[in-house]
Design a protein around this motif. Structure first.
Motif, PDB file in Angstrom:
ATOM      1  N   SER A 144     -28.303  -6.407  14.238  1.00 16.03           N
ATOM      2  CA  SER A 144     -27.284  -5.825  15.102  1.00 16.03           C
ATOM      3  C   SER A 144     -26.409  -4.853  14.322  1.00 16.03           C
ATOM      4  N   PRO A 145     -25.920  -3.811  14.977  1.00 19.69           N
ATOM      5  CA  PRO A 145     -25.107  -2.828  14.243  1.00 19.69           C
ATOM      6  C   PRO A 145     -23.805  -3.412  13.736  1.00 19.69           C
ATOM      7  N   GLU A 146     -23.380  -2.905  12.604  1.00 18.87           N
ATOM      8  CA  GLU A 146     -22.046  -3.190  12.108  1.00 18.87           C
ATOM      9  C   GLU A 146     -21.091  -2.218  12.781  1.00 18.87           C
ATOM     10  N   VAL A 147     -20.074  -2.730  13.425  1.00 15.04           N
ATOM     11  CA  VAL A 147     -19.140  -1.900  14.178  1.00 15.04           C
ATOM     12  C   VAL A 147     -17.856  -1.734  13.369  1.00 15.04           C
TER      13      VAL A 147
ATOM     14  N   ALA B  83     -16.280   1.873  16.619  1.00 16.35           N
ATOM     15  CA  ALA B  83     -15.762   1.251  17.837  1.00 16.35           C
ATOM     16  C   ALA B  83     -15.162   2.275  18.793  1.00 16.35           C
TER      17      ALA B  83
ATOM     18  N   ALA C  92     -21.973   1.583  13.690  1.00 25.26           N
ATOM     19  CA  ALA C  92     -21.338   2.216  14.844  1.00 25.26           C
ATOM     20  C   ALA C  92     -19.838   2.325  14.623  1.00 25.26           C
TER      21      ALA C  92
ATOM     22  N   THR D 214     -26.255   5.938  11.529  1.00 23.52           N
ATOM     23  CA  THR D 214     -24.899   5.724  12.003  1.00 23.52           C
ATOM     24  C   THR D 214     -24.603   6.650  13.178  1.00 23.52           C
ATOM     25  N   ASN D 215     -23.896   6.105  14.157  1.00 22.02           N
ATOM     26  CA  ASN D 215     -23.341   6.917  15.242  1.00 22.02           C
ATOM     27  C   ASN D 215     -24.402   7.821  15.857  1.00 22.02           C
TER      28      ASN D 215
ATOM     29  N   GLU E  58     -14.156  -0.816  13.179  1.00 21.00           N
ATOM     30  CA  GLU E  58     -13.005  -0.716  14.075  1.00 21.00           C
ATOM     31  C   GLU E  58     -12.160   0.506  13.748  1.00 21.00           C
TER      32      GLU E  58
ATOM     33  N   PRO F  75     -20.979   1.892  20.405  1.00 17.77           N
ATOM     34  CA  PRO F  75     -21.732   0.791  19.775  1.00 17.77           C
ATOM     35  C   PRO F  75     -22.975   0.369  20.547  1.00 17.77           C
ATOM     36  N   GLU F  76     -22.964   0.430  21.868  1.00 19.17           N
ATOM     37  CA  GLU F  76     -24.141   0.038  22.642  1.00 19.17           C
ATOM     38  C   GLU F  76     -25.341   0.934  22.323  1.00 19.17           C
TER      39      GLU F  76
ATOM     40  N   ALA G 139     -26.721  -0.681  19.398  1.00 15.58           N
ATOM     41  CA  ALA G 139     -27.285  -1.977  19.783  1.00 15.58           C
ATOM     42  C   ALA G 139     -28.641  -1.790  20.451  1.00 15.58           C
TER      43      ALA G 139
END
Length: 262
Positions: free
Chosen positions: A232-235, A211, A209, A119-120, A237, A218-219, A222
């Motif tokens: 693909s990452p779960e973003v 937001a 990630a 994560t992150n 919010e 997030p990129e 990605a």
């Protein structure tokens, strides 16, 4: 809370839960400590045995010595702690620099991993120049002076506006860390880049990630998905750099439905 002597240093860790359950190691972000996972543990302990620990010079782990620290050094600490728990294989969760440890484990010891959640983080975080500048500033000014600038960047707008005490508390926690160790870890991040070495390991990988994450947007996750072939990452919010603190229930729910468990 327990302590272990490893390579001339003291590691502070917590091993919780049923020894019969699969082990999950959780690695915290730079400047924080293992308590970032506390709000998630009640949900996780129904399914996993958990092991959290403090990085060098963070929390109650001793400082790093004069020589440079590497991602391999940090991964070796994780593997040592897994051995203390008696686990040949384990699930791994890492945020920010914790995610760097996870990537090193994917390169170094994929056979030990049942799954990895990053994560992150990123295959590369920031720029070498920015990390070297921060390392120099921390050595010159100390963590107490720098914490007021750094901590607000960890959190999304919602947390900054609605939970001022959260930022104040983590500012105190960061200020108590060891400046030398923090600077050494910054220099490690300056020289760490997994883009050409990570490949596509045969390990289930989940990417998450925030937001509103300024440090690893997030990129960044990605890009990791493209490199590793992971989904693909779960973003999340309205979340910044530390989802285990900003939205522990949401992050725990994602860990409990990891593909390895479905």
């Amino acid at each position: 809370m327990s302590f272990l002597e490893h390579q001339g240093r003291t590691l502070c860790y917590r091993l919780l839960g049923d020894p019969a359950k699969p082990l999950m190691l959780l690695a915290h972000p730079l400047g924080m400590n293992q308590t970032v996972w506390d709000e998630m543990l009640p949900a996780l302990l129904g399914h996993f045995r958990t092991l959290t620990w403090d990085l060098p010079g963070h929390g109650s782990s001793s400082a790093w010595p004069e020589q440079a620290v590497t991602a391999a050094d940090l991964a070796a600490e994780a593997l040592t702690l897994a051995a203390v728990a008696g686990a040949e294989r384990f699930h791994f969760v890492g945020t920010s620099i914790g995610g760097i440890i996870g990537q090193q484990l994917l390169c170094q010891a994929p056979e030990r991993l049942d799954s990895v959640t990053l994560t992150n983080t990123g295959a590369v975080i920031g720029t070498p120049e920015a990390w070297q500048l921060r390392a120099g500033n921390v050595r010159a000014r100390g963590l107490a002076a720098m914490a007021h600038e750094i901590v607000p960047r960890w959190f999304g707008a919602a947390a900054r506006e609605q939970q001022p005490a959260l930022l104040a508390g983590w500012t105190v926690a960061m200020a108590r860390g060891d400046a030398h160790s923090y600077a050494q870890l910054c220099e490690m991040l300056a020289g760490t880049d997994f883009r050409d070495t990570l490949g596509r390991p045969d390990v289930p990988i989940r990417l998450v990630a925030g937001a509103d994450d300024l440090a690893t947007p997030p990129e960044s996750l990605a890009s990791l998905a493209r490199i590793t072939g992971a989904p693909s990452p779960e973003v999340l919010e309205h979340v910044g750099h530390v989802p285990s603190v900003e939205c522990p229930e949401r992050l725990a729910e994602r860990l409990l439905r990891h593909p390895e468990r479905e």
